[in-house]
Design an enzyme around this catalytic site. Structure first.
Site, PDB file in Angstrom:
ATOM      1  N   CYS A  61       3.468   8.595   1.119  1.00 48.65           N
ATOM      2  CA  CYS A  61       4.017   7.836   1.968  1.00 48.65           C
ATOM      3  C   CYS A  61       4.226   6.237   1.148  1.00 48.65           C
ATOM      4  O   CYS A  61       3.670   5.677   0.687  1.00 48.65           O
ATOM      5  CB  CYS A  61       3.024   7.526   3.127  1.00 48.65           C
ATOM      6  SG  CYS A  61       3.499   6.061   4.399  1.00 48.65           S
TER       7      CYS A  61
ATOM      8  N   GLU B 193       0.793  -1.141  -0.056  1.00 49.69           N
ATOM      9  CA  GLU B 193      -0.043   0.031  -0.018  1.00 49.69           C
ATOM     10  C   GLU B 193       0.941   1.330  -0.010  1.00 49.69           C
ATOM     11  O   GLU B 193       1.876   1.328   0.715  1.00 49.69           O
ATOM     12  CB  GLU B 193      -1.054   0.052   1.294  1.00 49.69           C
ATOM     13  CG  GLU B 193      -1.836  -1.184   1.130  1.00 49.69           C
ATOM     14  CD  GLU B 193      -3.142  -1.059   1.927  1.00 49.69           C
ATOM     15  OE1 GLU B 193      -4.295  -1.325   1.689  1.00 49.69           O
ATOM     16  OE2 GLU B 193      -2.692  -0.653   3.190  1.00 49.69           O
TER      17      GLU B 193
ATOM     18  N   GLY C 224       7.096  -1.824   5.822  1.00 53.36           N
ATOM     19  CA  GLY C 224       8.500  -2.191   6.248  1.00 53.36           C
ATOM     20  C   GLY C 224       9.214  -1.388   6.802  1.00 53.36           C
ATOM     21  O   GLY C 224       8.744  -0.208   7.194  1.00 53.36           O
ATOM     22  N   GLU C 225      10.418  -2.012   7.421  1.00 55.84           N
ATOM     23  CA  GLU C 225      11.355  -1.057   8.153  1.00 55.84           C
ATOM     24  C   GLU C 225      12.381  -0.757   6.999  1.00 55.84           C
ATOM     25  O   GLU C 225      13.119  -1.594   6.205  1.00 55.84           O
ATOM     26  CB  GLU C 225      12.298  -1.949   9.151  1.00 55.84           C
ATOM     27  CG  GLU C 225      13.509  -1.325   9.681  1.00 55.84           C
ATOM     28  CD  GLU C 225      13.433  -0.166  10.117  1.00 55.84           C
ATOM     29  OE1 GLU C 225      12.772   0.426  11.013  1.00 55.84           O
ATOM     30  OE2 GLU C 225      14.201   0.654   9.536  1.00 55.84           O
TER      31      GLU C 225
ATOM     32  N   ASN D 285      -4.166   4.690  15.856  1.00 57.36           N
ATOM     33  CA  ASN D 285      -5.641   4.401  14.579  1.00 57.36           C
ATOM     34  C   ASN D 285      -5.703   2.922  14.794  1.00 57.36           C
ATOM     35  O   ASN D 285      -4.893   2.126  14.363  1.00 57.36           O
ATOM     36  CB  ASN D 285      -4.841   4.811  13.236  1.00 57.36           C
ATOM     37  CG  ASN D 285      -4.500   6.180  13.168  1.00 57.36           C
ATOM     38  OD1 ASN D 285      -5.369   7.255  13.418  1.00 57.36           O
ATOM     39  ND2 ASN D 285      -3.356   6.624  12.723  1.00 57.36           N
TER      40      ASN D 285
ATOM     41  N   CYS E 270       6.108  -5.333  15.118  1.00 53.13           N
ATOM     42  CA  CYS E 270       5.716  -4.278  16.176  1.00 53.13           C
ATOM     43  C   CYS E 270       4.174  -4.687  16.430  1.00 53.13           C
ATOM     44  O   CYS E 270       3.432  -4.885  15.701  1.00 53.13           O
ATOM     45  CB  CYS E 270       5.660  -2.902  15.928  1.00 53.13           C
ATOM     46  SG  CYS E 270       7.500  -2.513  15.136  1.00 53.13           S
TER      47      CYS E 270
ATOM     48  N   CYS F 108       1.062  -2.438  15.073  1.00 51.65           N
ATOM     49  CA  CYS F 108       0.981  -2.113  13.632  1.00 51.65           C
ATOM     50  C   CYS F 108       0.342  -3.353  12.862  1.00 51.65           C
ATOM     51  O   CYS F 108       0.482  -4.546  12.871  1.00 51.65           O
ATOM     52  CB  CYS F 108       2.550  -2.128  13.255  1.00 51.65           C
ATOM     53  SG  CYS F 108       2.707  -2.053  11.434  1.00 51.65           S
TER      54      CYS F 108
ATOM     55  N   SER G 150      10.670   6.117  15.752  1.00 50.45           N
ATOM     56  CA  SER G 150       9.440   5.450  16.147  1.00 50.45           C
ATOM     57  C   SER G 150       9.895   5.104  17.653  1.00 50.45           C
ATOM     58  O   SER G 150      10.339   4.061  18.064  1.00 50.45           O
ATOM     59  CB  SER G 150       8.826   4.233  15.821  1.00 50.45           C
ATOM     60  OG  SER G 150       8.325   4.558  14.221  1.00 50.45           O
ATOM     61  N   LEU G 151       9.399   6.038  18.773  1.00 45.20           N
ATOM     62  CA  LEU G 151       9.752   5.785  20.168  1.00 45.20           C
ATOM     63  C   LEU G 151       9.028   4.979  20.906  1.00 45.20           C
ATOM     64  O   LEU G 151       9.410   4.007  21.430  1.00 45.20           O
ATOM     65  CB  LEU G 151       9.969   7.179  20.799  1.00 45.20           C
ATOM     66  CG  LEU G 151      10.508   7.556  22.086  1.00 45.20           C
ATOM     67  CD1 LEU G 151      11.986   7.077  21.944  1.00 45.20           C
ATOM     68  CD2 LEU G 151      10.321   8.864  22.160  1.00 45.20           C
ATOM     69  N   HIS G 152       7.770   5.496  20.974  1.00 41.22           N
ATOM     70  CA  HIS G 152       6.397   4.851  21.912  1.00 41.22           C
ATOM     71  C   HIS G 152       6.781   4.733  23.318  1.00 41.22           C
ATOM     72  O   HIS G 152       5.609   4.284  23.687  1.00 41.22           O
ATOM     73  CB  HIS G 152       6.065   3.761  20.812  1.00 41.22           C
ATOM     74  CG  HIS G 152       6.057   3.800  19.545  1.00 41.22           C
ATOM     75  ND1 HIS G 152       5.636   4.989  18.835  1.00 41.22           N
ATOM     76  CD2 HIS G 152       6.102   2.980  18.560  1.00 41.22           C
ATOM     77  CE1 HIS G 152       5.673   5.227  17.676  1.00 41.22           C
ATOM     78  NE2 HIS G 152       6.002   3.739  17.097  1.00 41.22           N
TER      79      HIS G 152
ATOM     80  N   SER H 160      11.275   7.109   8.414  1.00 41.51           N
ATOM     81  CA  SER H 160      10.880   6.504  10.012  1.00 41.51           C
ATOM     82  C   SER H 160      11.570   5.291  10.098  1.00 41.51           C
ATOM     83  O   SER H 160      11.387   4.486   9.457  1.00 41.51           O
ATOM     84  CB  SER H 160       9.661   6.498  10.077  1.00 41.51           C
ATOM     85  OG  SER H 160       9.212   6.381  11.451  1.00 41.51           O
TER      86      SER H 160
ATOM     87  N   CYS I  35      -1.256   6.038   9.709  1.00 41.36           N
ATOM     88  CA  CYS I  35       0.027   5.509  10.283  1.00 41.36           C
ATOM     89  C   CYS I  35      -0.366   3.990  10.900  1.00 41.36           C
ATOM     90  O   CYS I  35      -1.169   3.898  11.642  1.00 41.36           O
ATOM     91  CB  CYS I  35       0.818   6.512  11.232  1.00 41.36           C
ATOM     92  SG  CYS I  35       1.399   7.549  10.527  1.00 41.36           S
TER      93      CYS I  35
ATOM     94  N   CYS J 135       6.599  -7.313   6.872  1.00 39.09           N
ATOM     95  CA  CYS J 135       7.936  -6.422   7.567  1.00 39.09           C
ATOM     96  C   CYS J 135       8.255  -7.528   8.640  1.00 39.09           C
ATOM     97  O   CYS J 135       7.291  -8.352   9.032  1.00 39.09           O
ATOM     98  CB  CYS J 135       7.110  -5.094   8.466  1.00 39.09           C
ATOM     99  SG  CYS J 135       8.636  -4.563   9.275  1.00 39.09           S
TER     100      CYS J 135
HETATM  101  S1  SF4 Z   1       5.866  -0.239  12.563  1.00 41.44           S
HETATM  102 FE1  SF4 Z   1       6.948  -0.080  10.894  1.00 41.44          FE
HETATM  103  S2  SF4 Z   1       8.951  -1.544  11.401  1.00 41.44           S
HETATM  104 FE2  SF4 Z   1       7.096  -1.968  12.783  1.00 41.44          FE
HETATM  105  S3  SF4 Z   1       5.977  -3.928  11.907  1.00 41.44           S
HETATM  106 FE3  SF4 Z   1       5.163  -2.098  11.207  1.00 41.44          FE
HETATM  107  S4  SF4 Z   1       6.056  -1.403   9.295  1.00 41.44           S
HETATM  108 FE4  SF4 Z   1       7.452  -2.902  10.276  1.00 41.44          FE
END
Ligand code: SF4
Length: 345
Positions: A103, A90, A163-164, A293, A114, A117, A217-219, A195, A336, A110
């Site tokens: 984006c 996407e 993805g990272e 979200n 996380c 996500c 990405s801290l969180h 990011s 996001c 990925c």
């Molecule tokens: S937040 Fe980013 S790094 Fe983490 S699983 Fe989702 S896409 Fe991958």
């Protein structure tokens, strides 16, 4: 056959030199491929028959396919983009005042898993090639030209899709070279933001990339809690990642963004704000609160507006430069953390 969008200028130059052409010839061709791309109008026809044949016999100009395009009520567009092997990602086009930002995804799925996500639920299927990253950008730019001609200027870029990005370093690096090349897409490095969840081997190589903007990405400021959200934190703890960020060269007025996904009753307490103010640098960083979200099956909830304001106040009181990110496209699961390679009904 190779995609023409898979090559940076020096690779294209190698090809042309081996076919008896000069570097100036490469510059001309590279410029024509990308210049006025959105008008589908280039001067490659001016080349000799032989040169045209060399290009056509060795490269294709195909872009990935738009399988679906959903428009949100706020003007955000989410594309499901399909590649030659049938894999899809996407890509999201986001309006921001008079401009747009696209984006981009860098992987199909990925590996980082996380917990907040949606992409993570599909695992890693494969890395994207540079031409597949550039292809997403070109598709979004063409869409702007065709559907919103008053906004056809080149969109900015955020690497915040699936993805990272630093986990696919080589292809990312090549895509960035093409994006920032003055003979290609000619984006300013500051028009591009990447990011990461803190993939340290990629941050170690940060200097190999153009001077784009970085977001972490801290969180959570607490190692154990962050590990429960971002498993990668077990291998590369926040402390080490922050120490690395401290060494990165920044241009004048360039900041690192610290993204903080605010999760209801999880990481929105004053104790979190207090710890953040202790562990984070106050210089050269901007703190960005992103209200979560929700997506189908997620175990976290979105905080209400009062909780978001309250958390912001906790930080401001501690002299942290803080913003709240407005959510775009959440009605079409384009916000996001809501992306996944599947078709929407
Ligand atoms: S937040 Fe980013 S790094 Fe983490 S699983 Fe989702 S896409 Fe991958």
């Amino acid at each position: 056959m190779n995609s023409i969008y898979a090559l940076n200028r020096s690779e294209l130059n190698q090809f042309f030199q081996s076919h008896g052409h000069s570097a100036l010839f490469t510059d001309f061709v590279f410029d024509e491929i990308y210049k006025n791309f959105e008008n589908k109008n280039n001067d490659l026809n001016l080349l000799s028959q032989k040169a045209k044949q060399q290009i056509v016999e060795n490269f294709d100009f195909n872009l990935p396919k738009i399988k679906q395009a959903h428009e949100s009520s706020d003007g955000t567009v989410k594309f499901l983009i399909e590649f030659e092997d049938g894999a899809s990602v996407e890509t999201v086009l986001i309006p921001f005042f008079k401009k747009y930002t696209v984006c981009l995804s860098t992987q199909v799925g990925c590996a980082m898993n996380c917990q907040f996500c949606y992409t993570a639920t599909q695992g890693l299927q494969r890395n994207l090639k540079a031409n597949e990253i550039i292809g997403q950008y070109l598709i979004a730019w063409l869409y702007l030209k065709e559907k919103r001609s008053n906004h056809s200027i080149k969109p900015n870029v955020v690497f915040m899709g699936q993805g990272e990005p630093l986990h696919n370093f080589e292809e990312l690096k090549k895509a960035l070279q093409i994006m920032t090349d003055t003979k290609a897409l000619e984006l300013g490095p500051r028009q591009i933001t990447l990011s990461t969840v803190g993939f340290l081997p990629g941050l170690e190589r940060w200097k190999e990339l153009p001077s784009i903007n970085l977001a972490l990405s801290l969180h959570s400021p607490f190692e154990e809690e962050r590990k429960s959200l971002i498993p990668l934190n077990a291998k590369y703890p926040l402390k080490e990642v922050l120490a690395k960020l401290d060494t990165l060269p920044l241009k004048k007025r360039q900041f690192i963004t610290l993204e903080y996904l605010l999760l209801k009753d999880f990481n929105d307490s004053e104790a979190h704000a207090e710890e953040l103010s202790k562990v984070l640098p106050k210089e050269k960083v901007i703190f960005n609160i992103i209200p979560f979200n929700p997506w189908p099956g997620s175990r976290f909830k979105r905080p209400d507006l009062e909780a978001v304001d309250r958390f912001k106040e906790y930080l401001v009181k501690r002299k942290m430069r803080t913003m709240v990110r407005t959510t775009k496209g959440d009605d079409i699961l384009a916000a996001c953390g809501q992306l996944k390679s599947s078709e929407n009904e």
